[in-house]
Design an enzyme around this catalytic site. Sequence first.
Site, PDB file in Angstrom:
ATOM      1  N   ASN A   1       0.747  -1.193   0.034  1.00  0.00           N
ATOM      2  CA  ASN A   1       0.068  -0.059   0.101  1.00  0.00           C
ATOM      3  C   ASN A   1       0.759   1.272  -0.045  1.00  0.00           C
ATOM      4  O   ASN A   1       1.503   1.689   0.904  1.00  0.00           O
ATOM      5  CB  ASN A   1      -0.927   0.015   1.296  1.00  0.00           C
ATOM      6  CG  ASN A   1      -1.856   1.147   1.336  1.00  0.00           C
ATOM      7  OD1 ASN A   1      -1.566   1.933   0.568  1.00  0.00           O
ATOM      8  ND2 ASN A   1      -2.587   1.264   2.462  1.00  0.00           N
TER       9      ASN A   1
ATOM     10  N   HIS B   1      -9.335   1.036   4.891  1.00  0.00           N
ATOM     11  CA  HIS B   1      -8.037   1.198   5.770  1.00  0.00           C
ATOM     12  C   HIS B   1      -8.250   2.071   6.634  1.00  0.00           C
ATOM     13  O   HIS B   1      -9.323   3.125   6.661  1.00  0.00           O
ATOM     14  CB  HIS B   1      -7.225   1.879   4.402  1.00  0.00           C
ATOM     15  CG  HIS B   1      -5.891   1.828   5.319  1.00  0.00           C
ATOM     16  ND1 HIS B   1      -5.427   2.713   6.342  1.00  0.00           N
ATOM     17  CD2 HIS B   1      -4.703   0.928   5.125  1.00  0.00           C
ATOM     18  CE1 HIS B   1      -4.122   2.298   6.524  1.00  0.00           C
ATOM     19  NE2 HIS B   1      -3.671   1.330   5.647  1.00  0.00           N
TER      20      HIS B   1
ATOM     21  N   LYS C   1      -0.030   4.175   0.003  1.00  0.00           N
ATOM     22  CA  LYS C   1      -0.551   5.504   0.469  1.00  0.00           C
ATOM     23  C   LYS C   1      -0.389   6.732  -0.604  1.00  0.00           C
ATOM     24  O   LYS C   1      -0.144   6.555  -1.580  1.00  0.00           O
ATOM     25  CB  LYS C   1       0.064   5.661   1.936  1.00  0.00           C
ATOM     26  CG  LYS C   1      -0.187   4.400   2.628  1.00  0.00           C
ATOM     27  CD  LYS C   1       0.292   4.304   3.952  1.00  0.00           C
ATOM     28  CE  LYS C   1      -0.359   3.193   4.812  1.00  0.00           C
ATOM     29  NZ  LYS C   1      -0.186   2.991   6.498  1.00  0.00           N
TER      30      LYS C   1
ATOM     31  N   GLU D   1      -5.561  -5.236  10.452  1.00  0.00           N
ATOM     32  CA  GLU D   1      -4.257  -4.289  10.558  1.00  0.00           C
ATOM     33  C   GLU D   1      -4.816  -3.558  11.893  1.00  0.00           C
ATOM     34  O   GLU D   1      -5.664  -2.401  12.200  1.00  0.00           O
ATOM     35  CB  GLU D   1      -4.400  -3.204   9.355  1.00  0.00           C
ATOM     36  CG  GLU D   1      -3.971  -3.466   8.299  1.00  0.00           C
ATOM     37  CD  GLU D   1      -3.327  -2.371   7.211  1.00  0.00           C
ATOM     38  OE1 GLU D   1      -2.324  -2.656   6.623  1.00  0.00           O
ATOM     39  OE2 GLU D   1      -3.962  -1.467   6.989  1.00  0.00           O
TER      40      GLU D   1
ATOM     41  N   GLY E   1       2.569   2.268  10.838  1.00  0.00           N
ATOM     42  CA  GLY E   1       3.576   3.353  10.806  1.00  0.00           C
ATOM     43  C   GLY E   1       4.053   3.601  12.180  1.00  0.00           C
ATOM     44  O   GLY E   1       4.788   4.859  12.379  1.00  0.00           O
TER      45      GLY E   1
ATOM     46  N   SER F   1       3.378  -2.298  10.533  1.00  0.00           N
ATOM     47  CA  SER F   1       4.745  -2.292  10.737  1.00  0.00           C
ATOM     48  C   SER F   1       5.551  -3.626  10.300  1.00  0.00           C
ATOM     49  O   SER F   1       6.568  -4.026  11.108  1.00  0.00           O
ATOM     50  CB  SER F   1       5.129  -1.823  12.110  1.00  0.00           C
ATOM     51  OG  SER F   1       4.943  -0.830  12.283  1.00  0.00           O
TER      52      SER F   1
ATOM     53  N   GLU G   1      -7.002   4.661   7.874  1.00  0.00           N
ATOM     54  CA  GLU G   1      -6.607   5.941   7.644  1.00  0.00           C
ATOM     55  C   GLU G   1      -8.082   6.529   6.818  1.00  0.00           C
ATOM     56  O   GLU G   1      -8.329   7.761   7.108  1.00  0.00           O
ATOM     57  CB  GLU G   1      -5.295   6.197   6.683  1.00  0.00           C
ATOM     58  CG  GLU G   1      -4.189   5.884   7.654  1.00  0.00           C
ATOM     59  CD  GLU G   1      -3.023   5.232   6.801  1.00  0.00           C
ATOM     60  OE1 GLU G   1      -2.914   5.308   5.546  1.00  0.00           O
ATOM     61  OE2 GLU G   1      -2.133   4.745   7.484  1.00  0.00           O
TER      62      GLU G   1
HETATM   63  P1  13P Z   1       3.023   0.188   7.642  1.00  0.00           P
HETATM   64  O1  13P Z   1       3.456  -1.025   7.266  1.00  0.00           O
HETATM   65  O2  13P Z   1       3.784   1.274   7.202  1.00  0.00           O
HETATM   66  O3  13P Z   1       3.135   0.284   9.215  1.00  0.00           O
HETATM   67  O4  13P Z   1       1.730   0.233   7.413  1.00  0.00           O
HETATM   68  C1  13P Z   1       0.560  -0.793   7.321  1.00  0.00           C
HETATM   69  C2  13P Z   1      -0.544  -0.232   6.367  1.00  0.00           C
HETATM   70  O5  13P Z   1      -1.305   0.519   6.842  1.00  0.00           O
HETATM   71  C3  13P Z   1      -0.779  -0.823   5.201  1.00  0.00           C
HETATM   72  O6  13P Z   1      -1.898  -0.710   4.704  1.00  0.00           O
END
Ligand code: 13P
Length: 252
Positions: free
Chosen positions: A9, A97, A11, A169, A175, A215, A99
Amino acid sequence: MRKKIVAGNWKMNMNISEGLALAGSINKYFLDNPSKRAEAVLCTPFIHLAGVAETLKNSKLSLGAQNCASEPSGAFTGEVSCDMIKSTGAQYVIIGHSERRTYFNEDDKLLNKKTLLALKSGLTVIFCCGEVLPEREQNIYFQVVKKQLEVGLFNLQPEDFAKIVIAYEPVWAIGTGLTASPEQAQEMHSYIRSLIRERYGKEIADQTTILYGGSCKPSNASEIFAMPDVDGGLIGGASLKKDDFCAIVNAV
Ligand code: 13P
């Protein structure tokens, strides 16, 4: 055997030329070193999709979007429909997601609407679920994920649900550098599979791919992916680096 998948992803990262270069280098790596175990998916920003689809022509890599509109078409300025995503050549779309849930107030009902549209367009949905830190600390993380799945997915007909990929997740691990332990991931994945079994039966539950995200990096991917109910990963930060992403795909 259920499908193993590692999806990156991206982002809101990478301009067009950076994105095409990254996709090109990952594609070249897997042409030279085909992955036998996992399907790799690149989930790029919308504006990259058509260009990356061209780069990935005749490759084994798959392509996905990170979001989609909740309406099929019409006067929705700035939105991108599922049919448009599909027409770029993409096969996947990430829905729900954390976010999107947090910053854009997307709730389970809206995510259900998006999921139904995406399936209608012929996209494979990667449906995200997961609890925030206070919910884990209060020990209500099972209830939280159960509600996300019940409202977001469990009105689907069995033949449609069979096309869904789930990504667990935990929001506190995204993150942050804080990864769920392999045991924490396994505990939730096995719970999610038990919910699917209750709703759709053993056969569909056994076939459903459940990814872990949060992560995930080359140094911890193998031990998480070794858990029996973890079928791959949804990777954020580490998917922006060719070597890290390819190493994680190979860790399956
Ligand atoms: P990270 O791997 O940066 O923690 O993000 C995970 C994520 O949100 C994947 O959709």
